[in-house]
Design an enzyme around this catalytic site. Structure first.
Site, PDB file in Angstrom:
ATOM      1  N   CYS A 108      49.496 -44.079 -23.623  1.00  0.00           N
ATOM      2  CA  CYS A 108      49.977 -44.680 -25.085  1.00  0.00           C
ATOM      3  C   CYS A 108      49.776 -43.554 -26.023  1.00  0.00           C
ATOM      4  CB  CYS A 108      49.393 -46.021 -25.454  1.00  0.00           C
ATOM      5  SG  CYS A 108      49.255 -47.043 -24.039  1.00  0.00           S
ATOM      6  N   ARG A 166      52.718 -38.504 -23.105  1.00  0.00           N
ATOM      7  CA  ARG A 166      51.482 -39.360 -22.888  1.00  0.00           C
ATOM      8  C   ARG A 166      51.971 -40.324 -21.777  1.00  0.00           C
ATOM      9  NH1 ARG A 166      47.110 -38.358 -26.187  1.00  0.00           N
ATOM     10  NH2 ARG A 166      46.089 -40.325 -25.898  1.00  0.00           N
ATOM     11  N   ASN A 187      45.456 -48.571 -28.559  1.00  0.00           N
ATOM     12  CA  ASN A 187      45.261 -47.749 -27.205  1.00  0.00           C
ATOM     13  C   ASN A 187      43.810 -48.353 -26.420  1.00  0.00           C
ATOM     14  OD1 ASN A 187      47.567 -46.594 -27.509  1.00  0.00           O
ATOM     15  ND2 ASN A 187      46.478 -44.374 -27.993  1.00  0.00           N
ATOM     16  N   GLY A 188      43.890 -48.446 -25.113  1.00  0.00           N
ATOM     17  CA  GLY A 188      42.526 -48.868 -24.500  1.00  0.00           C
ATOM     18  C   GLY A 188      42.692 -50.036 -23.814  1.00  0.00           C
ATOM     19  N   GLU A 197      48.194 -30.896  -3.304  1.00  0.00           N
ATOM     20  CA  GLU A 197      48.962 -30.854  -4.707  1.00  0.00           C
ATOM     21  C   GLU A 197      50.381 -30.575  -4.684  1.00  0.00           C
ATOM     22  OE1 GLU A 197      49.329 -30.269  -8.878  1.00  0.00           O
ATOM     23  OE2 GLU A 197      48.023 -31.275  -7.528  1.00  0.00           O
ATOM     24  N   LYS A 235      53.154 -33.624  -6.415  1.00  0.00           N
ATOM     25  CA  LYS A 235      54.216 -32.882  -7.416  1.00  0.00           C
ATOM     26  C   LYS A 235      55.422 -33.770  -7.028  1.00  0.00           C
ATOM     27  CE  LYS A 235      51.855 -31.037 -10.228  1.00  0.00           C
ATOM     28  NZ  LYS A 235      51.172 -32.154 -10.190  1.00  0.00           N
ATOM     29  N   GLU A 270      55.319 -37.525  -7.795  1.00  0.00           N
ATOM     30  CA  GLU A 270      55.318 -37.746  -9.156  1.00  0.00           C
ATOM     31  C   GLU A 270      56.781 -37.700  -9.843  1.00  0.00           C
ATOM     32  OE1 GLU A 270      51.172 -36.209 -11.014  1.00  0.00           O
ATOM     33  OE2 GLU A 270      52.320 -34.845 -10.407  1.00  0.00           O
ATOM     34  N   HIS A 311      46.030 -35.858  14.987  1.00  0.00           N
ATOM     35  CA  HIS A 311      45.086 -37.056  14.778  1.00  0.00           C
ATOM     36  C   HIS A 311      45.621 -38.116  14.020  1.00  0.00           C
ATOM     37  CE1 HIS A 311      41.853 -34.671  16.649  1.00  0.00           C
ATOM     38  NE2 HIS A 311      42.074 -33.630  15.654  1.00  0.00           N
TER      39      HIS A 311
END
Length: 631
Positions: free
Chosen positions: A2, A27, A102-103, A504, A508, A511, A527
């Site tokens: 936010c 954000r 925010n929070g 990573e 990516k 995302e 496995h």
């Protein structure tokens, strides 16, 4: 998550509010809104919209917001879905106050029930609306009985603003959780009150106008003087002044810092997306991370912000690296680096788990919190818990003045510059670079020879050039992306230093393209994950020259034996490989401890180009946020 903006001055507030919200888009958010107030008071002028800022701007064009004071917000849904009713700002007391927040308020249900019993009617499912009604209720009480304002209070001297400020201050002890909030009052059209506990707020000091934001990006070009609000502080903001009051210390004189003008850096500079720009900035960001930190004379690295003497650091016998997401992956590489170069035991912990565990931690253990934004709620909470237990805490982060940078006992800045794309690229490789230098530093404090230190410095100094060469693989990567853009599952596989690189790379792709992907140590295929291999599931192998090259080749052959398509990221090409894999992406050779940095480049580009071909919003992927300020 936010974003908050606020303005009070003599100009129309809306242009700053909308442009500020645009600068906070990175954000992460799913709705947005602004509220303004005319100079003569009256009702709040409120516009809110679900979706991107463009939709809010179109709505404001149809129904303009006027006034020289206002607040704005981008919301990432937590309590209640992304709807107009749940978007901020929220009004309290039938339009007496407007709040952005925010929070997370953890006890909002209890507070909400008490307010309902008092007759307050809620219009949203959010925790924030509780704050609006609490402040409004306090304000009504104070206006009915002004004598109830404690004459000894540090707020009593605020004159005509005193009751408004006290209405906010009295609400704060009732809130359990985190908040960065700004309150505007219908009957005080020249006052904003801001408060912080665990969620960042920055004040911009102007001349005849003042600004508030979640971070410094909206302030660039408007003021070069800023104040970082600390936890348990309240800011009383009018067009001519900013007063700061601390919960325990009363009125304080805040430190005014100089804001570096970074206006050019937040431009996409001709690239199609911020993410692509930031991928290509990595040679520069790596040079910035190393600038002034390589000490060739002593064959070591040096850091000015650790706030520990070499003697104290020699007494450290164990490190804990704690982080979330991409920063957790860089921490895994850091574990390999420090254990190999410095021969120190390292433990990597998810911050979200460490904060709730009670692990035995020896007194000679040093805690590093690793975070791009410096605001990650779980990492901040984990550091606080370790600090409470008496351990020295250090931070590795990118944002100067961030919460973690302020609360840690010391730390190292990445100097990567603003990273706007939600999916981290240059901050990740800068973290790896800093961790490499940290491993060199600890190694030289302990057993690493002068000659070995010199060789590591040589390799680090050559790293930006190798990354530049790696960026030359983009045309190859684009062809591979066109071939596999419709796949629904990917596997990413590597060993040793490149196991975290595989994690990573998979992250990516998930995302920004919304394709399911998993990363594994390649030997773990047999496995369980090998059951996923078929002709429709590409496997990306990171196949750099190292002691485990032959082992990874063997794992690769297991996939090919099951008709799985293989994409190989390699720093050498031999005839055997050409006949075995489906696609090859070549990168330059570097020593194994730097391979994760160079190998990350094609993985970032692959995720980017697949996402573009699939029509995804690369810079602002759904459901994600750059600064994760909630648990």
């Amino acid at each position: 998550m936010c974003g908050i903006v606020g303005y009070v001055g003599k100009k129309e507030a809306t242009p700053f509010l909308v442009s500020g919200l645009r600068r906070l888009e990175y954000r992460g958010y799913d709705s947005a809104g602004v509220a303004t107030l005319g100079t003569n008071g009256g009702a709040f002028q409120l516009n809110r919209a679900v979706g991107r800022i463009d939709r809010l701007a179109e709505q404001i064009e149809r129904t303009p917001n006027s006034g020289t004071i206002g607040i704005g917000h981008t919301r990432w849904a937590t309590h209640g879905p992304a709807t107009t009713e749940n978007a901020h700002p929220h009004l309290g007391g039938r339009g007496l106050v407007a709040v952005v927040h925010n929070g997370v308020i953890e006890n909002y249900q209890v507070l909400k029930q008490a307010l309902i019993e008092k007759g307050y009617v809620f219009q949203s499912a959010t925790d924030t609306e509780v704050i609006a009604h609490l402040v409004a209720d306090n304000l009504k009480t104070l206006l009915d009985s002004p004598a109830s304002l404690d004459s000894d209070s540090s707020l009593a001297s605020e004159g005509p603003n005193a009751v408004f400020v006290e209405a906010v201050r009295a609400a704060l002890p009732l809130l359990r959780g985190t908040y960065g909030l700004v309150v505007m009052f219908r009957d005080r059209p020249d006052l904003l009150v801001a408060a912080r506990c665990g969620s960042p707020l920055v004040l911009g000091v102007g001349r005849g106008e003042q600004f508030i934001a979640s971070d410094t990006s909206p302030l660039v070009g408007h003021t070069d003087r800023i104040i970082y609000l600390a936890d348990h502080q309240i800011a009383v903001v009018t067009c001519d002044s900013i007063q700061v009051v601390h919960r325990d210390q009363g009125r304080i004189r805040p430190e005014i810092r100089i804001l570096e003008d970074r206006g050019q850096e937040v431009s996409s500079e001709g690239f199609a997306h911020y993410m692509l720009k930031e991928i290509h900035e990595q040679p520069t960001s790596l040079r910035n991370a190393m600038r002034g930190r390589l000490d060739r004379e002593n064959a070591t690295a040096k850091f000015g912000g650790l706030n520990l003497t070499p003697a104290q650091l020699r007494g450290v016998n164990r490190l804990i690296l704690t982080a979330c997401g991409t920063s957790w992956h860089s921490s895994l590489v850091g574990e390999y680096l420090i254990e190999e170069l410095a021969r120190m035991p390292v433990e990597v912990e998810y911050a979200s788990e460490l904060r709730y565990r009670n692990p035995p931690v020896d007194h000679d253990t040093l805690i590093f919190g690793i975070t791009q934004s410096g605001e990650t709620a779980d990492t901040l909470a984990a550091l606080r818990e370790m600090k409470r237990k008496g351990h020295h805490t250090l931070a590795i982060c990118n944002v100067v003045g961030s919460s973690i940078a302020q609360e840690a006992d010391g730390g190292i800045y990445l100097h990567a510059g603003p990273e706007i794309g939600v999916a981290s690229t240059k901050a990740f490789t800068s973290q790896l670079c800093v961790l490499s230098m940290l491993a060199l530093y600890f190694g030289r404090l302990r057993h690493l020879s002068f000659e070995a230190g010199q060789r590591i410095i040589d390799q680090l100094e050559n790293l930006p050039l190798m990354v530049e060469h790696a960026l030359g693989c983009e045309a190859q990567v684009r062809r591979v992306a066109e071939k596999y853009k419709d796949a629904t599952n990917f596997l990413y596989l590597g060993r040793h230093y490149n196991f975290p690189t595989a994690l990573e790379g998979a992250l990516k792709l998930k995302e920004i393209s919304y394709i399911h992907a998993e990363g594994y140590p390649s030997a773990e295929m047999k496995h369980g994950p090998i059951a996923l291999v078929d002709e429709n599931t590409p496997s990306v192998f990171i196949l750099s020259r190292s002691a485990v090259y032959d082992k990874v080749m063997s794992n690769l052959q297991e996939v090919k034996a099951r008709r799985g398509p293989v994409i190989a990221i390699v720093d050498q090409i031999d005839d055997k490989l050409v006949g075995l894999v489906d696609d090859i992406i070549e990168i330059p050779f570097v020593e194994d401890f730097l391979q994760p940095i160079v190998a990350s480049i094609p993985l970032q580009l692959l995720a980017y180009h697949i996402a573009v071909l699939r029509g995804c919003d690369v810079d602002k992927p759904r459901n994600l946020a750059k600064s994760v300020t909630v648990e």
